[in-house]
Write an enzyme that holds these catalytic residues in place. Structure first.
Site, PDB file in Angstrom:
ATOM      1  N   LYS A 179      44.862 131.183  77.289  1.00  0.00           N
ATOM      2  CA  LYS A 179      44.735 130.624  75.973  1.00  0.00           C
ATOM      3  C   LYS A 179      44.462 131.617  75.106  1.00  0.00           C
ATOM      4  O   LYS A 179      43.177 132.130  75.022  1.00  0.00           O
ATOM      5  CB  LYS A 179      43.715 129.516  76.121  1.00  0.00           C
ATOM      6  CG  LYS A 179      44.267 128.238  76.666  1.00  0.00           C
ATOM      7  CD  LYS A 179      43.417 127.114  76.873  1.00  0.00           C
ATOM      8  CE  LYS A 179      43.757 126.078  77.653  1.00  0.00           C
ATOM      9  NZ  LYS A 179      45.233 125.387  77.217  1.00  0.00           N
TER      10      LYS A 179
ATOM     11  N   LYS B 240      41.694 113.992  86.135  1.00  0.00           N
ATOM     12  CA  LYS B 240      41.872 115.478  86.037  1.00  0.00           C
ATOM     13  C   LYS B 240      40.783 116.182  86.182  1.00  0.00           C
ATOM     14  O   LYS B 240      39.820 115.930  85.281  1.00  0.00           O
ATOM     15  CB  LYS B 240      42.802 115.945  84.862  1.00  0.00           C
ATOM     16  CG  LYS B 240      42.875 117.416  84.455  1.00  0.00           C
ATOM     17  CD  LYS B 240      43.827 118.065  83.472  1.00  0.00           C
ATOM     18  CE  LYS B 240      43.738 119.280  83.116  1.00  0.00           C
ATOM     19  NZ  LYS B 240      44.527 119.772  81.939  1.00  0.00           N
TER      20      LYS B 240
ATOM     21  N   ARG C 264      48.790 118.977  85.534  1.00  0.00           N
ATOM     22  CA  ARG C 264      49.755 118.249  86.213  1.00  0.00           C
ATOM     23  C   ARG C 264      49.917 118.753  87.606  1.00  0.00           C
ATOM     24  O   ARG C 264      50.294 117.951  88.303  1.00  0.00           O
ATOM     25  CB  ARG C 264      51.081 118.253  85.143  1.00  0.00           C
ATOM     26  CG  ARG C 264      51.768 119.648  85.190  1.00  0.00           C
ATOM     27  CD  ARG C 264      52.800 119.559  84.007  1.00  0.00           C
ATOM     28  NE  ARG C 264      52.070 119.699  82.892  1.00  0.00           N
ATOM     29  CZ  ARG C 264      52.942 119.787  81.507  1.00  0.00           C
ATOM     30  NH1 ARG C 264      54.144 119.726  81.640  1.00  0.00           N
ATOM     31  NH2 ARG C 264      52.098 119.623  80.351  1.00  0.00           N
TER      32      ARG C 264
ATOM     33  N   GLU D 211      48.570 123.332  83.743  1.00  0.00           N
ATOM     34  CA  GLU D 211      47.901 123.376  85.302  1.00  0.00           C
ATOM     35  C   GLU D 211      47.589 121.923  85.689  1.00  0.00           C
ATOM     36  O   GLU D 211      47.381 121.464  87.074  1.00  0.00           O
ATOM     37  CB  GLU D 211      46.802 124.354  85.574  1.00  0.00           C
ATOM     38  CG  GLU D 211      45.468 123.780  85.012  1.00  0.00           C
ATOM     39  CD  GLU D 211      45.351 123.544  83.396  1.00  0.00           C
ATOM     40  OE1 GLU D 211      46.291 124.250  82.864  1.00  0.00           O
ATOM     41  OE2 GLU D 211      44.596 122.672  82.970  1.00  0.00           O
TER      42      GLU D 211
ATOM     43  N   ASP E 136      37.846 120.264  79.983  1.00  0.00           N
ATOM     44  CA  ASP E 136      39.103 119.754  80.671  1.00  0.00           C
ATOM     45  C   ASP E 136      38.964 118.976  82.146  1.00  0.00           C
ATOM     46  O   ASP E 136      40.034 118.883  82.692  1.00  0.00           O
ATOM     47  CB  ASP E 136      39.992 121.137  80.944  1.00  0.00           C
ATOM     48  CG  ASP E 136      41.468 120.863  80.979  1.00  0.00           C
ATOM     49  OD1 ASP E 136      41.878 119.895  80.494  1.00  0.00           O
ATOM     50  OD2 ASP E 136      42.120 121.845  81.369  1.00  0.00           O
TER      51      ASP E 136
ATOM     52  N   ASP F 172      49.465 127.386  82.376  1.00  0.00           N
ATOM     53  CA  ASP F 172      48.620 126.769  81.485  1.00  0.00           C
ATOM     54  C   ASP F 172      48.747 125.121  81.346  1.00  0.00           C
ATOM     55  O   ASP F 172      48.154 124.138  81.276  1.00  0.00           O
ATOM     56  CB  ASP F 172      48.383 127.258  79.959  1.00  0.00           C
ATOM     57  CG  ASP F 172      47.367 126.651  79.160  1.00  0.00           C
ATOM     58  OD1 ASP F 172      46.406 126.281  79.761  1.00  0.00           O
ATOM     59  OD2 ASP F 172      47.321 126.511  78.040  1.00  0.00           O
TER      60      ASP F 172
ATOM     61  N   ASP G 242      39.366 125.623  82.117  1.00  0.00           N
ATOM     62  CA  ASP G 242      41.078 126.009  81.960  1.00  0.00           C
ATOM     63  C   ASP G 242      41.091 127.157  81.056  1.00  0.00           C
ATOM     64  O   ASP G 242      41.260 127.059  79.871  1.00  0.00           O
ATOM     65  CB  ASP G 242      41.730 124.860  81.636  1.00  0.00           C
ATOM     66  CG  ASP G 242      43.390 124.988  81.341  1.00  0.00           C
ATOM     67  OD1 ASP G 242      43.593 126.018  81.742  1.00  0.00           O
ATOM     68  OD2 ASP G 242      43.932 124.221  80.606  1.00  0.00           O
TER      69      ASP G 242
HETATM   70  N1  BES Z   1      43.735 121.162  79.178  1.00  0.00           N
HETATM   71  C1  BES Z   1      45.048 121.730  78.253  1.00  0.00           C
HETATM   72  C2  BES Z   1      45.403 120.542  77.292  1.00  0.00           C
HETATM   73  C3  BES Z   1      44.187 120.523  76.184  1.00  0.00           C
HETATM   74  C4  BES Z   1      44.625 121.152  75.148  1.00  0.00           C
HETATM   75  C5  BES Z   1      43.145 119.652  76.119  1.00  0.00           C
HETATM   76  C6  BES Z   1      43.850 120.868  74.010  1.00  0.00           C
HETATM   77  C7  BES Z   1      42.564 119.325  75.170  1.00  0.00           C
HETATM   78  C8  BES Z   1      42.591 120.104  74.080  1.00  0.00           C
HETATM   79  C9  BES Z   1      46.163 121.684  79.375  1.00  0.00           C
HETATM   80  O1  BES Z   1      45.807 122.012  80.341  1.00  0.00           O
HETATM   81  C10 BES Z   1      47.150 122.608  78.237  1.00  0.00           C
HETATM   82  O2  BES Z   1      46.980 124.049  78.625  1.00  0.00           O
HETATM   83  N2  BES Z   1      48.267 122.057  78.303  1.00  0.00           N
HETATM   84  C11 BES Z   1      49.383 122.989  77.626  1.00  0.00           C
HETATM   85  C12 BES Z   1      50.677 122.430  78.217  1.00  0.00           C
HETATM   86  C13 BES Z   1      51.750 123.408  77.946  1.00  0.00           C
HETATM   87  C14 BES Z   1      51.634 124.731  78.331  1.00  0.00           C
HETATM   88  C15 BES Z   1      52.920 122.775  78.311  1.00  0.00           C
HETATM   89  C16 BES Z   1      49.178 122.637  75.986  1.00  0.00           C
HETATM   90  O3  BES Z   1      49.126 121.386  75.657  1.00  0.00           O
HETATM   91  O4  BES Z   1      49.573 123.567  75.312  1.00  0.00           O
HETATM   92 ZN    ZN Z   2      44.106 121.982  81.221  1.00  0.00          ZN
HETATM   93 MG    MG Z   3      46.035 124.214  80.535  1.00  0.00          MG
END
Ligand code: BES
Ligand code: ZN
Ligand code: MG
Length: 431
Positions: A210, A198, A286, A284, A222, A282, A203
């Site tokens: 966020k 990834k 995947r 994104e 990220d 968010d 992000d």
């Molecule tokens: N990059 C984040 C995941 C992340 C969170 C990495 C904390 C490092 C520390 C990812 O893109 C994300 O935002 N995931 C969301 C998914 C949700 C919207 C289903 C998450 O984990 O909140």
């Molecule tokens: Zn992310």
């Molecule tokens: Mg995200």
């Protein structure tokens, strides 16, 4: 003042108590050495270390210790006023290694250079490490080590139908870059491997911005998955394993907001023809991986491993010292576990719980990109499973918790860890 010790002229002698020898394990030893090295690295040009070698049983273990020592000494001054200062430490030496014959530290050096590259990539701020800068760093690796390099621009990705990846990139003023490096051994190829990372250089969350405690300011990391993949490319490019064709793939972009950014609720089509309702912008990573995995799958590899800072849920589940992984194949899972144990990077296998697929059902498209909060890192893995040929052995490693540390402990100075490089390289060296 200096004094003699084992025929060495020493200026400082530090003796570290490691506790009772019967309780001592390699990881404690690494932590003690790491703590010591980090304290002395700025004062000494050369550090000589003598350990209780009788507790060490193999060349592999000694190489692992050497990796730890070298990585503990890592420093990153690129972004502060000390940036032109030369580092003080030039040499680390193990004393009195009589018990071990023909020890070779060449691969140790190459592996550490890969880890250090990954750390530098992850730590670089998002206004410095852009998708374009990442593609240039990848091209540099290719040039240095004789890999093939292909960088696909947005139009070429559009022609391949990568609607999921491009939807994420749409809200950014920076061009997306799809990176594909290939390392081919000379002579007959017995196995084909694809490593996918990834690569979100930032992000923001997109319109599902966020906010609150979600640490938007840390989201430069990220791209930790792609850093591990490029770090592995650098290390393996130097090591040159035999009989393998290895592909390194990153769909790099930013997740930002502007007038053409993806809306929550948009439906997009990935390059394998599946449609996705983006119920949360968010989630994104995947979406970018959907097209990167499809691309990897079309190369017909025997196995694919992807690494991603994919979910906050894995941080809740396993914390910052252990990464979660999923696999559709027991042999691959076992080989990865063995490699990670040798690498000193902890992995914990998680279930591909089929009943949770329900959570990704959409009324309008083939699937949603986001399931319920509960089991969030599992539904993320189940989503990824939709984007490659079922015959291919696959593992997904969620490194959201492990790619960064604030602890300044053991072999990791605070900051980027380079997590994943050592496991990937070890897994391939074990082949
Ligand atoms: N990059 C984040 C995941 C992340 C969170 C990495 C904390 C490092 C520390 C990812 O893109 C994300 O935002 N995931 C969301 C998914 C949700 C919207 C289903 C998450 O984990 O909140
Ligand atoms: Zn992310
Ligand atoms: Mg995200």
């Amino acid at each position: 003042m200096s004094f003699e010790f084992l025929d060495q002229k020493l200026e400082t002698l530090i003796i570290v108590g490691l506790g009772k020898s019967k309780d001592l394990n390699k990881s404690d030893m690494e932590n003690s050495i790491g703590n010591l090295i980090r304290k002395t690295v700025d004062q000494n040009e050369k550090i000589s270390i003598m350990l209780p070698w009788e507790l060490i049983n193999s060349h592999l273990e000694i190489n692992q210790l050497a990796e730890s020592v070298r990585l503990s000494a890592y420093k990153d001054n690129r972004f502060n006023k000390k940036k032109d200062e030369k580092r003080v430490l030039k040499e680390i030496e193990f004393l009195n290694l009589k018990k071990f014959e023909n020890i070779n530290f060449e691969d140790t050096e190459k592996i550490c250079e890969g880890v250090e590259l990954a750390r530098r990539l992850v730590a670089a701020p998002p206004n410095s490490l852009t998708p374009e800068e990442m593609s240039m760093q990848a091209s540099q690796i290719a040039k240095d080590h004789g890999l093939e390099v292909k960088i696909l621009e947005a139009q070429e990705c559009q022609d391949l139908g990568m609607g999921a990846y491009l939807a994420v990139a749409k809200g950014s003023d920076l061009d997306s870059k799809f990176i594909h490096l290939t390392l081919k051994s000379e002579g007959p190829i017995k196995e084909k491997i694809a490593l996918v990372g990834k690569g979100l250089t930032f992000d923001s969350g997109g319109y599902n911005l966020k906010v609150g405690a979600s640490q938007i300011e840390m989201m430069k990391y990220d791209m930790g998955g792609s850093a591990a993949v490029l770090g592995a490319a650098k290390a393996l490019g130097a090591i040159k394993p035999k009989g393998l064709e290895i592909h390194f793939i990153v769909a790099a972009c930013e997740n930002m907001i502007n007038g053409s950014a993806v809306h929550p609720g948009d439906v997009v089509k990935a390059s394998n023809g599946k449609t996705i309702e983006i119920n949360n912008t968010d989630a994104e990573g995947r979406l970018t991986l959907a097209d990167a995995l499809t691309y990897a799958s079309n190369l017909k590899p025997d196995s694919i491993i992807d690494l991603a800072t994919l979910t906050g849920a894995i941080v809740v589940a396993l914390g910052n010292d252990v990464a979660g992984f999923w696999s559709n194949n027991d042999d691959l899972a076992n080989d990865l576990k063995a490699a990670s144990a040798q690498a000193g990077e902890e992995l914990w296998q998680m279930p591909l719980q089929k009943s949770y697929k329900e959570g990704l059902k959409s009324h309008i498209a083939d699937m949603k990109n986001t399931g319920p909060r509960a089991g969030g890192s599992i539904t993320a893995a189940l989503f990824l499973e939709e984007f490659f040929d079922k015959e291919i052995k696959w593992a997904h490693i969620d490194i959201a918790g492990t790619c960064w540390t604030d602890k300044n402990k053991g072999i990791n100075p605070s900051g980027a860890t380079g997590f994943g490089v050592k496991t990937l390289v070890r897994w391939i060296k074990n082949k």
